[in-house]
Design an enzyme around this catalytic site. Structure first.
Site, PDB file in Angstrom:
ATOM      1  N   ARG A  75     -15.453   1.554  -0.713  1.00 31.07           N
ATOM      2  CA  ARG A  75     -15.168   0.299  -0.375  1.00 31.07           C
ATOM      3  C   ARG A  75     -15.197   0.395   1.099  1.00 31.07           C
ATOM      4  O   ARG A  75     -14.691   1.208   1.692  1.00 31.07           O
ATOM      5  CB  ARG A  75     -14.063  -0.130  -0.793  1.00 31.07           C
ATOM      6  CG  ARG A  75     -13.419  -1.583  -0.232  1.00 31.07           C
ATOM      7  CD  ARG A  75     -12.302  -2.120  -0.826  1.00 31.07           C
ATOM      8  NE  ARG A  75     -10.961  -1.623  -0.281  1.00 31.07           N
ATOM      9  CZ  ARG A  75      -9.563  -1.866  -0.756  1.00 31.07           C
ATOM     10  NH1 ARG A  75      -9.564  -2.725  -1.749  1.00 31.07           N
ATOM     11  NH2 ARG A  75      -8.704  -1.234   0.054  1.00 31.07           N
TER      12      ARG A  75
ATOM     13  N   HIS B 135       0.661  -1.215   0.126  1.00 30.40           N
ATOM     14  CA  HIS B 135      -0.042  -0.187   0.086  1.00 30.40           C
ATOM     15  C   HIS B 135       0.923   1.259   0.035  1.00 30.40           C
ATOM     16  O   HIS B 135       0.376   2.257  -0.500  1.00 30.40           O
ATOM     17  CB  HIS B 135      -0.940   0.050   1.161  1.00 30.40           C
ATOM     18  CG  HIS B 135      -2.044  -0.933   0.490  1.00 30.40           C
ATOM     19  ND1 HIS B 135      -2.201  -2.327   0.987  1.00 30.40           N
ATOM     20  CD2 HIS B 135      -3.270  -0.968   0.043  1.00 30.40           C
ATOM     21  CE1 HIS B 135      -3.372  -2.995   0.642  1.00 30.40           C
ATOM     22  NE2 HIS B 135      -3.936  -1.921   0.023  1.00 30.40           N
TER      23      HIS B 135
ATOM     24  N   ARG C 273     -10.629   3.685  -1.208  1.00 28.28           N
ATOM     25  CA  ARG C 273     -10.082   2.961  -0.038  1.00 28.28           C
ATOM     26  C   ARG C 273     -10.454   3.518   1.281  1.00 28.28           C
ATOM     27  O   ARG C 273      -9.464   4.298   1.750  1.00 28.28           O
ATOM     28  CB  ARG C 273      -8.603   2.598  -0.117  1.00 28.28           C
ATOM     29  CG  ARG C 273      -7.890   1.690  -1.340  1.00 28.28           C
ATOM     30  CD  ARG C 273      -6.772   1.492  -1.223  1.00 28.28           C
ATOM     31  NE  ARG C 273      -6.090   0.350  -2.250  1.00 28.28           N
ATOM     32  CZ  ARG C 273      -5.630   0.450  -3.553  1.00 28.28           C
ATOM     33  NH1 ARG C 273      -5.837   1.731  -4.103  1.00 28.28           N
ATOM     34  NH2 ARG C 273      -5.411  -0.573  -4.126  1.00 28.28           N
TER      35      ARG C 273
ATOM     36  N   ARG D 124       2.345  -9.866  -0.641  1.00 27.89           N
ATOM     37  CA  ARG D 124       2.551  -8.797  -1.933  1.00 27.89           C
ATOM     38  C   ARG D 124       3.541  -7.948  -1.597  1.00 27.89           C
ATOM     39  O   ARG D 124       4.114  -7.180  -2.362  1.00 27.89           O
ATOM     40  CB  ARG D 124       1.215  -8.159  -2.367  1.00 27.89           C
ATOM     41  CG  ARG D 124       0.543  -7.316  -1.166  1.00 27.89           C
ATOM     42  CD  ARG D 124      -0.718  -7.164  -1.559  1.00 27.89           C
ATOM     43  NE  ARG D 124      -1.174  -5.768  -1.817  1.00 27.89           N
ATOM     44  CZ  ARG D 124      -2.213  -5.545  -1.859  1.00 27.89           C
ATOM     45  NH1 ARG D 124      -3.305  -5.975  -1.579  1.00 27.89           N
ATOM     46  NH2 ARG D 124      -2.664  -4.041  -2.095  1.00 27.89           N
TER      47      ARG D 124
ATOM     48  N   ASP E 202      -4.447  -8.630  -4.593  1.00 30.95           N
ATOM     49  CA  ASP E 202      -4.647  -9.626  -3.468  1.00 30.95           C
ATOM     50  C   ASP E 202      -4.915 -10.686  -4.224  1.00 30.95           C
ATOM     51  O   ASP E 202      -4.528 -12.099  -3.628  1.00 30.95           O
ATOM     52  CB  ASP E 202      -5.832  -9.271  -2.582  1.00 30.95           C
ATOM     53  CG  ASP E 202      -5.454  -8.327  -1.411  1.00 30.95           C
ATOM     54  OD1 ASP E 202      -4.384  -8.558  -0.789  1.00 30.95           O
ATOM     55  OD2 ASP E 202      -6.037  -7.243  -1.198  1.00 30.95           O
TER      56      ASP E 202
HETATM   57  C1  PEP Z   1      -6.646  -5.325  -4.834  1.00 30.88           C
HETATM   58  O1  PEP Z   1      -6.418  -6.201  -3.670  1.00 30.88           O
HETATM   59  O2  PEP Z   1      -6.271  -5.630  -5.761  1.00 30.88           O
HETATM   60  C2  PEP Z   1      -7.152  -4.024  -4.152  1.00 30.88           C
HETATM   61  C3  PEP Z   1      -7.714  -3.318  -5.408  1.00 30.88           C
HETATM   62  O3  PEP Z   1      -7.343  -3.738  -2.936  1.00 30.88           O
HETATM   63  P1  PEP Z   1      -5.958  -3.207  -2.160  1.00 30.88           P
HETATM   64  O4  PEP Z   1      -4.914  -3.037  -2.901  1.00 30.88           O
HETATM   65  O5  PEP Z   1      -6.379  -2.173  -1.071  1.00 30.88           O
HETATM   66  O6  PEP Z   1      -5.817  -4.506  -1.112  1.00 30.88           O
HETATM   67 MG    MG Z   2      -7.271  -5.726  -1.967  1.00 32.55          MG
END
Ligand code: PEP
Ligand code: MG
Length: 580
Positions: A335, A192, A299, A468, A458
């Protein structure tokens, strides 16, 4: 001069000076005091302990709000008791008058003795208390020495931040005017912190393992986020080459600007929706200047991470209302909280999980923190009358989570009706598809919800079983893994069959080469970082869906992600040569 390769986390180049961001290690001072200072020193300890006690009380309240287990609450209580222990404090007072040394040192020594005793007990329970005691001692010493967590909110001049790691909250709060680059020992392309760097168009290279040991504040450095390299102490020739690169980048930026207002239509006439992902309301300006077709992912957890747990329903309502009003007719997909994983609440770090990415995250957190979740849902429904709202639920892994969410929505609607508060009754409620079990049960989920949005960040993580944000295994993070392509295809096909829209809001959707692959898989709705929109439009406008489908026919026969990657890469370079 030294060039070090890492992971490209956010494109762009900057030449500047290092600001080494490190949590300082505590160095406890030791000095003599006079007899007349004993009382004063002791009272300093009492206020530092009192402050630590208040901090722990706040953590306990937060823990209760989050329905944390009785055991964990009891543990915080025992810490509070430790701080208030009269005989321990009495012992410190005696030591102060005997040793005539400053209270930090006397306290530090006394804690050392306690730790030794616990370690010698050979009792597992007592040994485990050692880390509790260390934690409390650190808290009190921090307070005694006025040590605050260094913030990046106010930097004196432009710099490139070099750090071991940055919390997403650090990145959100940092002084965007002066942070011109981010360079980290750890991290991956879709962590993130990397996503936030891209959102604010700050060049970033992560996963450099030990860069913090090679630099000091003030050193000359080049961060090349596009190539994923950093250059320490660059020579004149290299600086000249990079100044040229920066000039070229600016020219490309200007050229792409002409695509902002153009429609995203493929060369054979298929209209594609290109929406934006945002983390904080400050990004709305960028959403509009890049002419996004609405917000495909807000987000919302960053609101909570910024102001911690104490966001009230009204505060949230005001933010949602402002975003909806600002976006007018355009859809705004908010979200619900995706707390957990790498998005930890700063004041709540004490409650750690062994496996945060497989743990109490997203909808799992919300369903077991009813007060927090209901507060958010109420704020969302109240704000719904001000625009075109869609609600999206993250981390869904089974149908029960959808049922429980929909039930909770019905409950809050009744509550709002009882209070005579206005809201739109029919708000589309969708889910993120980011856990393989959701894909494999997608036909059942399609009957329950109004839309899907594929979260590839994810979905890749959970399909290939790799963290990740972990630089050590970043080489395994393959967006063209045959398994992933199949999961995406299954989701798009199931959405079409059920007649519900399917979007994609993972970082893959903003990658020009992946856009071709996704078009070939039948995707019609992309959501990406606003800065990626112009290039995405250029790619879409220059390709035919038929071509993209042909690529899919070929790559679906390949068993290796690396092979697919090379194929897509060379196809793209040939087909778009001179265009990009
Ligand atoms: C994802 O997982 O692709 C997503 C858009 O959500 P985040 O990156 O906030 O986990
Ligand atoms: Mg995600």
């Amino acid at each position: 001069m030294k060039t070090i390769s890492g992971i490209s986390a956010s494109p762009g180049v900057y030449i500047g000076k290092v600001f080494l961001y490190q949590e300082e290690r505590l160095k406890v001072p030791k000095f003599k005091i006079g007899k007349d200072q004993i009382e004063l020193e002791f009272s300093r300890l009492i206020s530092a302990s009192e402050k630590a006690k208040n901090e722990l009380e706040a953590i306990k309240e937060a823990a209760k709000l989050m329905n944390v287990s009785e055991n964990e609450i009891a543990m915080i209580d025992s810490h509070i008791l430790m701080i208030s222990d009269e005989s321990f404090n009495g012992g410190i007072k005696t030591a102060l008058s005997e040793k005539l040394l400053n209270v930090e040192w006397v306290f530090y020594e006394a804690i050392g003795v306690q730790i030794e005793k616990l370690n010698a007990s050979q009792n597992l329970y007592m040994e485990e208390r050692v880390s509790d005691l260390r934690d409390i001692a650190k808290r009190i010493l921090n307070n005694l020495m006025f040590k605050e967590r260094v913030k990046l909110t106010d930097l004196e001049k432009e710099c490139i931040i070099v750090a071991h790691d940055l919390l997403p909250t650090d990145a959100i709060e940092m002084d965007k005017k002066n942070v011109k680059g981010i360079v980290l020992d750890v991290g991956g392309k879709t962590s993130h912190t990397a996503i936030i760097a891209r959102a604010f168009e700050i060049p970033a290279v992560v996963g450099l393992f030990s860069i913090t040991r090679s630099v000091k504040t003030g050193d000359d450095i080049i961060v090349d986020g596009t190539a994923g390299i950093v250059i320490l102490d660059p020579d004149e020739e290299t600086i000249k080459i990079y100044l040229e690169k920066i000039k070229r980048q600016e020219e490309i930026g200007l050229h792409l600007k002409s695509y902002v207002k153009k429609e995203a239509v493929t060369n054979d006439g298929k209209k594609i929706t290109v929406a934006a992902n945002i983390e904080v309301p400050q990004e709305l300006e960028s959403v509009k200047s890049h002419a996004a077709d609405g917000i495909g992912l807000f987000r919302s957890e960053f609101l909570l991470l910024q102001s911690q747990l104490y966001n009230s329903e009204d505060q949230q309502f005001e933010v949602y209302k402002a975003i909806l009003q600002d976006m007018g007719e355009k859809p705004v997909t908010i979200r619900t909280l995706d707390i957990g994983g790498d998005k930890i609440i700063p004041n709540y770090e004490e409650i750690r999980e062994r496996n945060p990415l497989l743990g109490w995250r997203g909808i799992r957190f919300c369903l077991s923190s009813r007060t927090i979740f209901k507060k958010q849902l109420r704020a969302l429904y109240r704000a719904s009358i001000y625009g075109n709202l869609k609600i999206m639920v993250p981390m869904v892994s089974c149908i029960e989570e959808v049922d429980a969410t929909l039930k909770m929505i019905e409950e809050i609607k009744l509550e709002l009706m009882a209070k005579k508060q206005e809201f739109k009754d029919k708000i589309p409620v969708g889910i993120m598809i980011e856990v393989p079990s959701a894909v494999l049960a997608v036909e059942f989920l399609a009957k329950k919800v109004d839309f899907f949005s594929i979260g590839t960040n994810d979905l890749i993580q959970y399909t290939i079983a790799i963290d990740r944000g972990n630089e050590k295994i970043a080489y395994l993070y393959q967006m063209y893994h045959p398994a992933l392509l199949r999961l995406i295809k299954m989701t798009i096909d199931a959405g079409k069959k059920a007649g519900i829209p399917v979007s994609l809001c993972g970082e893959m959707g903003g990658d020009p080469k992946a856009i071709i692959v996704l078009l070939g898989l039948g995707l019609e709705f992309f959501s990406m970082s606003p800065a990626s929109i112009p290039l995405a439009k250029k790619v879409i406008r220059n390709v035919e869906v038929k071509e993209a489908e042909k690529i899919i026919d070929t790559i679906m026969q390949m068993g290796s992600g690396t092979e697919i990657n090379s194929f897509v890469e060379s196809w793209f370079n040939e087909r778009f040569s001179g265009l990009i």
